[in-house]
Write an enzyme that holds these catalytic residues in place. Structure first.
Site, PDB file in Angstrom:
ATOM      1  N   SER A 140       4.137  -7.409 -21.057  1.00 41.61           N
ATOM      2  CA  SER A 140       3.367  -7.010 -19.881  1.00 41.61           C
ATOM      3  C   SER A 140       1.992  -7.669 -19.866  1.00 41.61           C
ATOM      4  O   SER A 140       1.506  -8.165 -20.893  1.00 41.61           O
ATOM      5  CB  SER A 140       3.187  -5.489 -19.853  1.00 41.61           C
ATOM      6  OG  SER A 140       2.274  -5.099 -20.877  1.00 41.61           O
ATOM      7  N   ASP A 149       6.290  -9.057 -17.584  1.00 41.82           N
ATOM      8  CA  ASP A 149       6.382  -7.790 -16.861  1.00 41.82           C
ATOM      9  C   ASP A 149       5.039  -7.409 -16.235  1.00 41.82           C
ATOM     10  O   ASP A 149       3.987  -7.547 -16.862  1.00 41.82           O
ATOM     11  CB  ASP A 149       6.828  -6.698 -17.841  1.00 41.82           C
ATOM     12  CG  ASP A 149       7.175  -5.397 -17.154  1.00 41.82           C
ATOM     13  OD1 ASP A 149       7.781  -5.438 -16.070  1.00 41.82           O
ATOM     14  OD2 ASP A 149       6.847  -4.329 -17.714  1.00 41.82           O
ATOM     15  N   HIS A 150       5.093  -6.915 -15.026  1.00 45.54           N
ATOM     16  CA  HIS A 150       3.917  -6.388 -14.321  1.00 45.54           C
ATOM     17  C   HIS A 150       2.738  -7.364 -14.313  1.00 45.54           C
ATOM     18  O   HIS A 150       1.598  -7.001 -14.616  1.00 45.54           O
ATOM     19  CB  HIS A 150       3.471  -5.056 -14.921  1.00 45.54           C
ATOM     20  CG  HIS A 150       4.220  -3.885 -14.371  1.00 45.54           C
ATOM     21  ND1 HIS A 150       4.051  -3.431 -13.086  1.00 45.54           N
ATOM     22  CD2 HIS A 150       5.162  -3.099 -14.917  1.00 45.54           C
ATOM     23  CE1 HIS A 150       4.853  -2.401 -12.875  1.00 45.54           C
ATOM     24  NE2 HIS A 150       5.550  -2.186 -13.965  1.00 45.54           N
ATOM     25  N   HIS A 184      11.593   1.196 -13.443  1.00 46.86           N
ATOM     26  CA  HIS A 184      10.410   1.249 -14.299  1.00 46.86           C
ATOM     27  C   HIS A 184      10.137   2.714 -14.655  1.00 46.86           C
ATOM     28  O   HIS A 184      10.563   3.610 -13.955  1.00 46.86           O
ATOM     29  CB  HIS A 184       9.204   0.639 -13.593  1.00 46.86           C
ATOM     30  CG  HIS A 184       9.259  -0.851 -13.482  1.00 46.86           C
ATOM     31  ND1 HIS A 184       8.308  -1.671 -14.040  1.00 46.86           N
ATOM     32  CD2 HIS A 184      10.158  -1.673 -12.891  1.00 46.86           C
ATOM     33  CE1 HIS A 184       8.612  -2.941 -13.788  1.00 46.86           C
ATOM     34  NE2 HIS A 184       9.735  -2.962 -13.087  1.00 46.86           N
ATOM     35  N   ASN A 195      13.963  -0.515 -17.651  1.00 44.59           N
ATOM     36  CA  ASN A 195      12.827  -0.873 -18.498  1.00 44.59           C
ATOM     37  C   ASN A 195      12.415   0.304 -19.373  1.00 44.59           C
ATOM     38  O   ASN A 195      12.222   1.414 -18.868  1.00 44.59           O
ATOM     39  CB  ASN A 195      11.627  -1.275 -17.634  1.00 44.59           C
ATOM     40  CG  ASN A 195      11.843  -2.560 -16.873  1.00 44.59           C
ATOM     41  OD1 ASN A 195      12.927  -3.145 -16.884  1.00 44.59           O
ATOM     42  ND2 ASN A 195      10.815  -3.013 -16.191  1.00 44.59           N
ATOM     43  N   VAL A 196      12.252   0.049 -20.663  1.00 43.31           N
ATOM     44  CA  VAL A 196      11.861   1.100 -21.605  1.00 43.31           C
ATOM     45  C   VAL A 196      10.729   0.581 -22.487  1.00 43.31           C
ATOM     46  O   VAL A 196      10.834  -0.495 -23.069  1.00 43.31           O
ATOM     47  CB  VAL A 196      13.045   1.533 -22.494  1.00 43.31           C
ATOM     48  CG1 VAL A 196      12.611   2.636 -23.451  1.00 43.31           C
ATOM     49  CG2 VAL A 196      14.228   1.993 -21.653  1.00 43.31           C
ATOM     50  N   THR A 252       7.480   3.198 -23.516  1.00 40.70           N
ATOM     51  CA  THR A 252       6.822   4.337 -24.156  1.00 40.70           C
ATOM     52  C   THR A 252       7.749   5.093 -25.096  1.00 40.70           C
ATOM     53  O   THR A 252       7.338   5.519 -26.181  1.00 40.70           O
ATOM     54  CB  THR A 252       6.264   5.292 -23.088  1.00 40.70           C
ATOM     55  OG1 THR A 252       5.330   4.582 -22.267  1.00 40.70           O
ATOM     56  CG2 THR A 252       5.564   6.482 -23.718  1.00 40.70           C
TER      57      THR A 252
END
Length: 280
Positions: A50, A83-84, A205, A227-228, A230
């Protein structure tokens, strides 16, 4: 096995209505753990980096090149994904480094600006044979701005995909980033309608906030890329804490990062089995 195009992983899963796991890399141990888990499960996987992680490392190249190297050494198909990314310059750098795909996130902008900028970035990605993901609707959680009840509109999703040419669409269906509990309630009928209207793979997400049963139902309803981050970070950190509590005198980081890496590998393999329609 050579680095694999994201479309070659996500495309077949989309056609077969299976899920694909996409797991965030914060440091090299995450990349190693995810690939080890994918090899154990015998399933393809996506490594994600990210923009927040890029800021942490101070640059994309160190963590990006390490992830690409881990992916190239894998015995199963592995793609590396940005990502992001809110920065067009960061997208350009990922393309130059050899990333397989990017998620360009202009969702904070008004719809028309999001559409126009996403179309430009998607065109640039496609010229480089890079798969492009975008976001429509507010997933929330990253900056505390999540608005409860916000959802992606299916008609808007259809128009957005056709206007931008994106290869996949991240949608807001009830999850939120960085959740520490797995009790998010997803709007399954909305997922089904979004798949019918968008006609590209949908991306979930904030999946760390969704239970195993919820993830399986989301895939059955039409979600493809899951998406994983945390959830795996919680397990990683708990393993580090447990090791340090059991051995307070330890000073070698490998002594506690190794067990944490092993825990993430085990959970990655389990989640890939769940998403792919196997046993959890």
């Amino acid at each position: 096995m050579p680095l694999t195009r994201t479309d070659d992983i996500v495309g077949p899963a989309y056609a077969a209505r299976r899920g694909v796991g996409a797991f965030n890399v914060l440091q090299i141990e995450h990349a190693e753990a995810v690939v080890a888990g994918a090899e154990r499960a015998g399933r393809p996987v996506v490594l994600q980096i990210s923009e927040n992680t890029v800021r942490y490392h101070g640059a994309l190249a160190p963590v990006g090149l390490a992830s690409l190297a881990v992916a190239r050494a894998a015995s199963v198909p592995v793609a590396v994904h940005l990502d992001h990314a809110e920065s067009v310059e960061l997208v350009e750098e990922a393309i130059e480094l050899g990333f397989c795909s990017v998620m360009f996130d202009a969702s904070k902008l008004p719809y028309e600006q999001n559409l126009a900028l996403t179309r430009e970035v998607t065109d640039r990605c496609h010229r480089a044979d890079v798969w492009a993901e975008a976001e429509l609707g507010e997933v929330g959680g990253k900056d505390g701005a999540h608005a409860p009840g916000v959802r992606t509109d299916p008609d808007e999703a259809r128009a957005f995909v056709r206007a931008t040419g994106v290869d996949a669409l991240a949608v807001a269906v009830g999850s939120s980033h960085a959740m520490l509990t797995r009790d998010a309630e997803l709007d399954l009928p909305l997922i089904t309608r979004l798949r019918e209207e968008a006609r590209v793979p949908l991306v979930l997400h904030g999946s760390s906030g969704v239970s195993d049963g919820g993830l399986a139902k989301a895939v059955a309803a039409g979600m493809t890329k899951v998406n994983v981050s945390t959830h795996l970070n919680k397990l990683f950190t708990r393993a580090v804490r447990d090791h340090l509590a059991a051995d307070p005198a330890v000073v070698d980081p490998r002594r506690y990062l190794g067990p944490a890496r092993a825990v993430v590998a085990t959970e990655t393999a389990r989640l890939l089995g769940l998403l792919g329609g196997g046993e959890a």
